[in-house]
Design a protein around this motif. Structure first.
Motif, PDB file in Angstrom:
ATOM      1  N   ALA A  18       0.835  -1.203   0.000  1.00 45.33           N
ATOM      2  CA  ALA A  18       0.000   0.000   0.000  1.00 45.33           C
ATOM      3  C   ALA A  18       0.867   1.250   0.000  1.00 45.33           C
ATOM      4  CB  ALA A  18      -0.931   0.000   1.205  1.00 45.33           C
ATOM      5  N   LYS A  19       1.954   1.216   0.760  1.00 46.86           N
ATOM      6  CA  LYS A  19       2.851   2.365   0.830  1.00 46.86           C
ATOM      7  C   LYS A  19       3.515   2.596  -0.532  1.00 46.86           C
ATOM      8  CE  LYS A  19       6.728   4.185   3.486  1.00 46.86           C
ATOM      9  NZ  LYS A  19       7.726   3.888   4.512  1.00 46.86           N
ATOM     10  N   LEU A  20       3.932   1.511  -1.204  1.00 44.79           N
ATOM     11  CA  LEU A  20       4.568   1.638  -2.514  1.00 44.79           C
ATOM     12  C   LEU A  20       3.601   2.211  -3.553  1.00 44.79           C
ATOM     13  CD1 LEU A  20       6.715  -1.601  -2.863  1.00 44.79           C
ATOM     14  CD2 LEU A  20       7.532   0.746  -2.677  1.00 44.79           C
ATOM     15  N   THR A  21       2.366   1.694  -3.582  1.00 49.12           N
ATOM     16  CA  THR A  21       1.414   2.188  -4.576  1.00 49.12           C
ATOM     17  C   THR A  21       1.044   3.638  -4.302  1.00 49.12           C
ATOM     18  OG1 THR A  21      -0.431   1.269  -3.326  1.00 49.12           O
ATOM     19  CG2 THR A  21       0.456  -0.072  -5.112  1.00 49.12           C
ATOM     20  N   ALA A  22       0.917   4.023  -3.059  1.00 47.12           N
ATOM     21  CA  ALA A  22       0.608   5.412  -2.724  1.00 47.12           C
ATOM     22  C   ALA A  22       1.752   6.326  -3.174  1.00 47.12           C
ATOM     23  CB  ALA A  22       0.360   5.556  -1.226  1.00 47.12           C
ATOM     24  N   ARG A  26       1.551   9.260  -6.055  1.00 51.07           N
ATOM     25  CA  ARG A  26       1.980  10.622  -5.727  1.00 51.07           C
ATOM     26  C   ARG A  26       3.033  11.103  -6.723  1.00 51.07           C
ATOM     27  NH1 ARG A  26       6.074  12.730  -3.372  1.00 51.07           N
ATOM     28  NH2 ARG A  26       6.865  10.832  -2.462  1.00 51.07           N
ATOM     29  N   LYS A  27       3.983  10.231  -7.097  1.00 54.75           N
ATOM     30  CA  LYS A  27       5.016  10.598  -8.068  1.00 54.75           C
ATOM     31  C   LYS A  27       4.397  10.910  -9.437  1.00 54.75           C
ATOM     32  CE  LYS A  27       8.874   7.975  -6.081  1.00 54.75           C
ATOM     33  NZ  LYS A  27       9.756   6.806  -6.268  1.00 54.75           N
ATOM     34  N   ALA A  28       3.452  10.083  -9.855  1.00 51.86           N
ATOM     35  CA  ALA A  28       2.797  10.299 -11.147  1.00 51.86           C
ATOM     36  C   ALA A  28       2.030  11.617 -11.160  1.00 51.86           C
ATOM     37  CB  ALA A  28       1.868   9.132 -11.468  1.00 51.86           C
ATOM     38  N   LEU A  29       1.333  11.916 -10.060  1.00 53.72           N
ATOM     39  CA  LEU A  29       0.598  13.175  -9.978  1.00 53.72           C
ATOM     40  C   LEU A  29       1.544  14.374  -9.983  1.00 53.72           C
ATOM     41  CD1 LEU A  29      -2.271  12.331  -7.470  1.00 53.72           C
ATOM     42  CD2 LEU A  29      -2.460  12.786  -9.914  1.00 53.72           C
ATOM     43  N   ASP A  30       2.653  14.249  -9.288  1.00 51.77           N
ATOM     44  CA  ASP A  30       3.640  15.339  -9.280  1.00 51.77           C
ATOM     45  C   ASP A  30       4.181  15.574 -10.686  1.00 51.77           C
ATOM     46  OD1 ASP A  30       3.340  15.751  -6.575  1.00 51.77           O
ATOM     47  OD2 ASP A  30       5.098  14.547  -5.993  1.00 51.77           O
ATOM     48  N   LYS A  31       4.448  14.500 -11.407  1.00 53.63           N
ATOM     49  CA  LYS A  31       4.965  14.627 -12.768  1.00 53.63           C
ATOM     50  C   LYS A  31       3.926  15.289 -13.680  1.00 53.63           C
ATOM     51  CE  LYS A  31       7.055  11.921 -16.462  1.00 53.63           C
ATOM     52  NZ  LYS A  31       7.455  10.599 -16.922  1.00 53.63           N
ATOM     53  N   LEU A  32       2.658  14.909 -13.545  1.00 52.95           N
ATOM     54  CA  LEU A  32       1.588  15.486 -14.341  1.00 52.95           C
ATOM     55  C   LEU A  32       1.421  16.979 -14.054  1.00 52.95           C
ATOM     56  CD1 LEU A  32      -0.756  15.008 -16.339  1.00 52.95           C
ATOM     57  CD2 LEU A  32      -2.192  14.546 -14.352  1.00 52.95           C
TER      58      LEU A  32
END
Length: 157
Positions: A18-22, A26-32
């Motif tokens: 769960a921690k890894l997927t979260a 978060r990384k994908a949203l930051d990149k977007l």
């Protein structure tokens, strides 16, 4: 005891996943968000659009002059062919149709289809014309029937 240890290990594994997927989300949203701020992630409009939107796509534009076009039918054909275009009204019933230069061959094909449909539509008689013809025929048949209806039937003895 063994059962409790297995349960505890499976809970720890679930927490790690769960921690890894979260973190990945978060990384994908930051990149977007970074791409949106830089303007790299822009939406491209397809089909009918304004001349300003079409010229902003940095593709050489070509134009075609049209007189009294059926814009709805033209829009359908352009959409089927995947052509980006911008109709600009120049006068009463006159339009300039702008499109990307690289779409010239596709535009020719779509325009041929459009004209075929217009010709086919023009060859069809209008429903009002057909209806008025049938009304005239029905009136003639009624007049003839009224004459034969009142004939003497003659009594035979």
């Amino acid at each position: 005891m063994l059962h409790e240890e297995v349960n505890r290990e499976s809970l720890q594994l679930g927490a790690k996943v769960a921690k890894l997927t979260a973190e990945e989300i978060r990384k994908a949203l930051d990149k977007l968000i970074a791409e949106l701020k830089q303007g790299q992630h822009s939406t491209v409009v397809h089909g009918k659009q304004s001349l300003k939107e079409l010229s902003a796509q940095n593709a050489g534009l070509s134009s075609m002059e049209l007189k009294n076009p059926d814009l709805r039918q033209l829009n359908r054909e352009m959409k089927k062919s995947g052509i980006d275009f911008a109709p600009v009204k120049t006068g009463k019933g006159e339009y300039l149709l702008f499109f990307k230069g690289r779409d010239a061959d596709t535009m020719t094909h779509a325009f041929n289809q459009y004209t075929k449909k217009l010709v086919k539509q023009a060859e069809k008689p209008s429903i009002r014309k057909v209806l008025s013809d049938f009304k005239e025929k029905a009136a003639a048949m009624n007049a003839q029937r009224a004459v034969t209806k009142n004939k003497d039937k003659g009594i035979e003895l």
